[in-house]
Scaffold this motif. Structure first.
Motif, mmCIF file in Angstrom:
data_model
loop_
_atom_site.group_PDB
_atom_site.id
_atom_site.type_symbol
_atom_site.label_atom_id
_atom_site.label_comp_id
_atom_site.label_asym_id
_atom_site.label_seq_id
_atom_site.Cartn_x
_atom_site.Cartn_y
_atom_site.Cartn_z
ATOM 1 N N GLU A 159 -38.932 -22.890 38.559
ATOM 2 C CA GLU A 159 -38.267 -21.896 39.409
ATOM 3 C C GLU A 159 -36.888 -21.653 38.830
ATOM 4 O OE1 GLU A 159 -38.769 -23.204 43.786
ATOM 5 O OE2 GLU A 159 -39.131 -24.907 42.492
ATOM 6 N N ARG A 160 -36.481 -20.427 38.756
ATOM 7 C CA ARG A 160 -35.159 -20.158 38.199
ATOM 8 C C ARG A 160 -34.123 -20.180 39.314
ATOM 9 N NH1 ARG A 160 -35.167 -17.082 32.633
ATOM 10 N NH2 ARG A 160 -37.235 -17.693 31.921
ATOM 11 N N LYS A 161 -33.622 -21.346 39.634
ATOM 12 C CA LYS A 161 -32.536 -21.438 40.598
ATOM 13 C C LYS A 161 -31.681 -22.651 40.284
ATOM 14 C CE LYS A 161 -35.274 -23.777 44.117
ATOM 15 N NZ LYS A 161 -36.108 -23.654 45.275
ATOM 16 N N PRO A 162 -30.425 -22.637 40.795
ATOM 17 C CA PRO A 162 -29.527 -23.730 40.443
ATOM 18 C C PRO A 162 -30.068 -25.081 40.911
ATOM 19 C CG PRO A 162 -28.397 -22.086 41.819
ATOM 20 C CD PRO A 162 -29.815 -21.655 41.683
ATOM 21 N N GLY A 163 -29.752 -26.132 40.171
ATOM 22 C CA GLY A 163 -30.224 -27.470 40.534
ATOM 23 C C GLY A 163 -29.107 -28.295 41.128
ATOM 24 N N THR A 164 -29.057 -29.575 40.731
ATOM 25 C CA THR A 164 -28.023 -30.496 41.213
ATOM 26 C C THR A 164 -27.124 -30.869 40.040
ATOM 27 O OG1 THR A 164 -29.535 -31.433 42.853
ATOM 28 C CG2 THR A 164 -27.606 -32.753 42.266
ATOM 29 N N ILE A 165 -25.800 -30.835 40.291
ATOM 30 C CA ILE A 165 -24.846 -31.198 39.242
ATOM 31 C C ILE A 165 -24.478 -32.676 39.378
ATOM 32 C CG2 ILE A 165 -22.540 -30.750 38.292
ATOM 33 C CD1 ILE A 165 -24.144 -28.286 37.999
ATOM 34 N N VAL A 166 -24.498 -33.383 38.251
ATOM 35 C CA VAL A 166 -24.101 -34.792 38.245
ATOM 36 C C VAL A 166 -22.795 -34.896 37.478
ATOM 37 C CG1 VAL A 166 -24.867 -37.147 37.781
ATOM 38 C CG2 VAL A 166 -26.560 -35.337 38.065
ATOM 39 N N LYS A 167 -21.734 -35.379 38.137
ATOM 40 C CA LYS A 167 -20.440 -35.462 37.470
ATOM 41 C C LYS A 167 -19.585 -36.580 38.059
ATOM 42 C CE LYS A 167 -18.355 -31.736 40.176
ATOM 43 N NZ LYS A 167 -17.806 -30.410 40.165
ATOM 44 N N GLU A 168 -18.348 -36.719 37.552
ATOM 45 C CA GLU A 168 -17.517 -37.861 37.926
ATOM 46 C C GLU A 168 -17.089 -37.817 39.395
ATOM 47 O OE1 GLU A 168 -16.836 -40.514 36.022
ATOM 48 O OE2 GLU A 168 -15.740 -41.404 37.704
ATOM 49 N N LYS A 169 -16.544 -36.696 39.808
ATOM 50 C CA LYS A 169 -16.032 -36.592 41.178
ATOM 51 C C LYS A 169 -16.617 -35.371 41.855
ATOM 52 C CE LYS A 169 -12.000 -39.054 42.255
ATOM 53 N NZ LYS A 169 -11.711 -39.911 41.083
ATOM 54 N N VAL A 170 -17.040 -35.522 43.103
ATOM 55 C CA VAL A 170 -17.562 -34.364 43.813
ATOM 56 C C VAL A 170 -16.973 -34.331 45.213
ATOM 57 C CG1 VAL A 170 -19.720 -34.690 42.553
ATOM 58 C CG2 VAL A 170 -19.601 -35.326 44.926
ATOM 59 N N LYS A 171 -17.058 -33.172 45.833
ATOM 60 C CA LYS A 171 -16.547 -33.021 47.200
ATOM 61 C C LYS A 171 -17.327 -33.932 48.139
ATOM 62 C CE LYS A 171 -17.337 -28.559 47.558
ATOM 63 N NZ LYS A 171 -17.974 -28.123 46.393
ATOM 64 N N MET A 172 -16.610 -34.565 49.059
ATOM 65 C CA MET A 172 -17.318 -35.397 50.029
ATOM 66 C C MET A 172 -17.904 -34.495 51.097
ATOM 67 S SD MET A 172 -18.174 -38.352 50.262
ATOM 68 C CE MET A 172 -19.661 -38.237 51.218
ATOM 69 N N GLU A 173 -19.119 -34.830 51.484
ATOM 70 C CA GLU A 173 -19.712 -34.054 52.569
ATOM 71 C C GLU A 173 -19.484 -34.761 53.891
ATOM 72 O OE1 GLU A 173 -23.731 -32.838 51.877
ATOM 73 O OE2 GLU A 173 -23.358 -32.695 49.732
ATOM 74 N N LYS A 174 -19.695 -34.054 54.961
ATOM 75 C CA LYS A 174 -19.485 -34.632 56.291
ATOM 76 C C LYS A 174 -20.365 -35.866 56.510
ATOM 77 C CE LYS A 174 -20.160 -30.803 58.796
ATOM 78 N NZ LYS A 174 -20.365 -29.776 57.816
ATOM 79 N N THR A 175 -21.478 -35.898 55.825
ATOM 80 C CA THR A 175 -22.445 -36.965 56.066
ATOM 81 C C THR A 175 -22.027 -38.341 55.556
ATOM 82 O OG1 THR A 175 -23.451 -36.215 54.043
ATOM 83 C CG2 THR A 175 -24.459 -35.482 56.066
ATOM 84 N N LEU A 176 -21.020 -38.414 54.714
ATOM 85 C CA LEU A 176 -20.527 -39.671 54.134
ATOM 86 C C LEU A 176 -21.465 -40.323 53.133
ATOM 87 C CD1 LEU A 176 -19.027 -41.488 57.243
ATOM 88 C CD2 LEU A 176 -17.874 -40.010 55.594
ATOM 89 N N ILE A 177 -22.746 -40.135 53.301
ATOM 90 C CA ILE A 177 -23.613 -40.749 52.302
ATOM 91 C C ILE A 177 -24.345 -39.648 51.533
ATOM 92 C CG2 ILE A 177 -23.900 -42.825 53.711
ATOM 93 C CD1 ILE A 177 -26.852 -41.915 53.949
ATOM 94 N N ARG A 178 -24.791 -40.008 50.352
ATOM 95 C CA ARG A 178 -25.419 -38.998 49.491
ATOM 96 C C ARG A 178 -26.939 -39.116 49.548
ATOM 97 N NH1 ARG A 178 -21.656 -35.625 47.973
ATOM 98 N NH2 ARG A 178 -20.488 -37.289 46.995
ATOM 99 N N GLY A 179 -27.430 -40.291 49.785
ATOM 100 C CA GLY A 179 -28.883 -40.404 49.790
ATOM 101 C C GLY A 179 -29.379 -41.725 50.355
#
Ligand code: ASP
Ligand code: MG
Length: 402
Positions: free
Chosen positions: A234-254
């Motif tokens: 599918e041609r759509k953006p995926g997930t970016i993996v990098k050093e620092k990312v914005k924190m989401e309200k959820t506090l956890i990523r997975g």
């Protein structure tokens, strides 16, 4: 104009139709004026099939050198076919084996590490405006013998090229469209992440998220190569993996589940200095990786120590403790295989208390008993009975993401 490194996994190049799909993705970037270097894995299950062929000849231990000679052939097929597909579309392209692309590794056949990449050839082909297709997962050692980087090693090849060539982008194409908050096949509310840090990705990868090879993430972190995980279908953006990312309200990523776990309890060991050392030293000598450790309060001069290991190494761990029993007395050893590990991962938990409490509350509400707990700055893991694993995955995920 940018230099883009793209990696396509085995399922993305499994047949002629998929190869042309991938060829079109590559050509689109090239047509937009970019330089493109592509890394590919062997088609579909080729690597597994090759291993099966070797087993027909020698079920026990074919030499590792010859195994590498065999396994590198899988990628030779996919690079040449992909190059032919791009030729057919009318664009200049060249395929290169690992050694032609300058991959020098150590001599640990089957698990080789990259020493350096001599980028001359790749640079020369880029100067000739060619699209380059490189065989993933392979290199050459100082004796001119072919080596492989370990299963799933093509991700590492791609990251290594991106670092050595100072690429502007490194895209890892696979058959899922990114990294999710948990296994979307098991949990309805699983969400795709826009971004994730290297550290979080490493934790989730070791916990069995299986989107990116671990070593590739370590290498990306070391060289600060930003990765994008995306779908080739599918041609759509995926997930970016990098050093620092914005924190989401959820506090956890997975939230991840791992059922490749056993808990071994050593009952009635002496409650004195040196006990833990003797126990874990005997395991370390056998290269048995220990994950969680729990020690009971001492009573009457004895205590119990429990620890978790991969299920496949539990028998060896027990054997190794029985071997040192003369020097390391204990009353009994118990091994539980009906356990699973559930972990929440997120860089945000470092600065936000209450993540553990929330996780434990979700389990309490579902009447799931926790047997062991361990925490790090960005991870909380618990051991529970295996039959509750999917339930626990769901309730913990819902607690944070709904
Ligand atoms: N073909 C190799 C494997 O299946 C390398 C890779 O897929 O990255 O492990
Ligand atoms: Mg593969």
């Amino acid at each position: 104009m940018s230099l883009i490194v793209k990696k396509f996994g085995g399922s993305s190049v499994a047949n002629a139709e998929r190869l042309f799909n991938v060829a079109n993705i590559i050509v689109d970037d090239y047509k937009n004026g970019n330089d493109v270097i592509v890394v590919v894995s062997a088609q579909g299950d080729t690597t597994d099939d090759l291993i099966a062929k070797a087993k027909e000849i020698n079920p026990d231990n074919p030499s590792k050198r010859e195994m590498d000679m065999l396994l590198t052939s899988g990628e030779q097929i996919s690079i040449s076919l992909l190059a032919m597909a791009i030729e057919k579309l009318g664009y200049p392209v060249i395929s290169l084996l690992g050694w032609q692309a300058g991959f020098y590794t150590d001599s640990h056949h089957g698990v080789a590490r990259i020493h350096k990449i001599n980028t001359e050839r790749m640079k020369a082909e880029i100067d000739k405006k060619k699209i380059i297709i490189v065989a993933g997962f392979q290199g050459i050692n100082k004796y001119d013998d072919l080596t492989t980087l370990g299963r799933g090693g093509s991700d590492t090849s791609a990251v290594a090229i991106a670092a050595a060539m100072k690429a502007d982008r490194c895209q890892i194409y696979t058959d899922v469209d990114g990294v999710y908050t948990t296994d979307p096949r098991k949990v309805k509310g699983a969400r795709k992440l826009q971004e994730i840090t290297y550290d979080e990705m490493l934790e989730l990868a070791t916990l069995g998220a299986q989107v990116l090879n671990n070593r590739s993430v370590e290498l990306a972190k070391k060289h600060n190569v930003e990765l994008e995980v995306l779908s080739s279908l599918e041609r759509k953006p995926g997930t970016i993996v990098k050093e620092k990312v914005k924190m989401e309200k959820t506090l956890i990523r997975g939230v991840a589940k791992d059922t490749d776990v056993s808990v071994i309890s050593v009952i009635g060991v002496q409650d004195n200095p040196g006990t833990a050392f003797k126990l874990f030293n005997s395991l370390a000598k056998k290269n048995i990786e220990v994950d969680m450790i729990l020690q009971s309060v001492g009573r009457d001069g004895t205590k119990d120590i429990s620890f978790s290991v991969k299920r496949s190494s539990s028998a060896e761990a027990i054997k190794s403790l029985e071997e040192i029993k003369d020097n390391f007395p204990f009353v009994d050893i118990k091994c539980a295989n009906n356990v699973a590990k559930i972990s929440t991962v997120g860089a945000g938990m470092e600065s936000h208390p209450g993540v553990a409490a929330k996780m434990f509350e979700a389990l309490y509400d579902s009447d799931i008993n926790i047997q062991m707990i361990s925490t790090s700055e960005i991870k909380i893991s618990i051991i529970i009975e295996e039959k509750y694993a999917d339930k626990a995955l769901n309730v913990v995920h819902d607690a944070f993401f709904n």
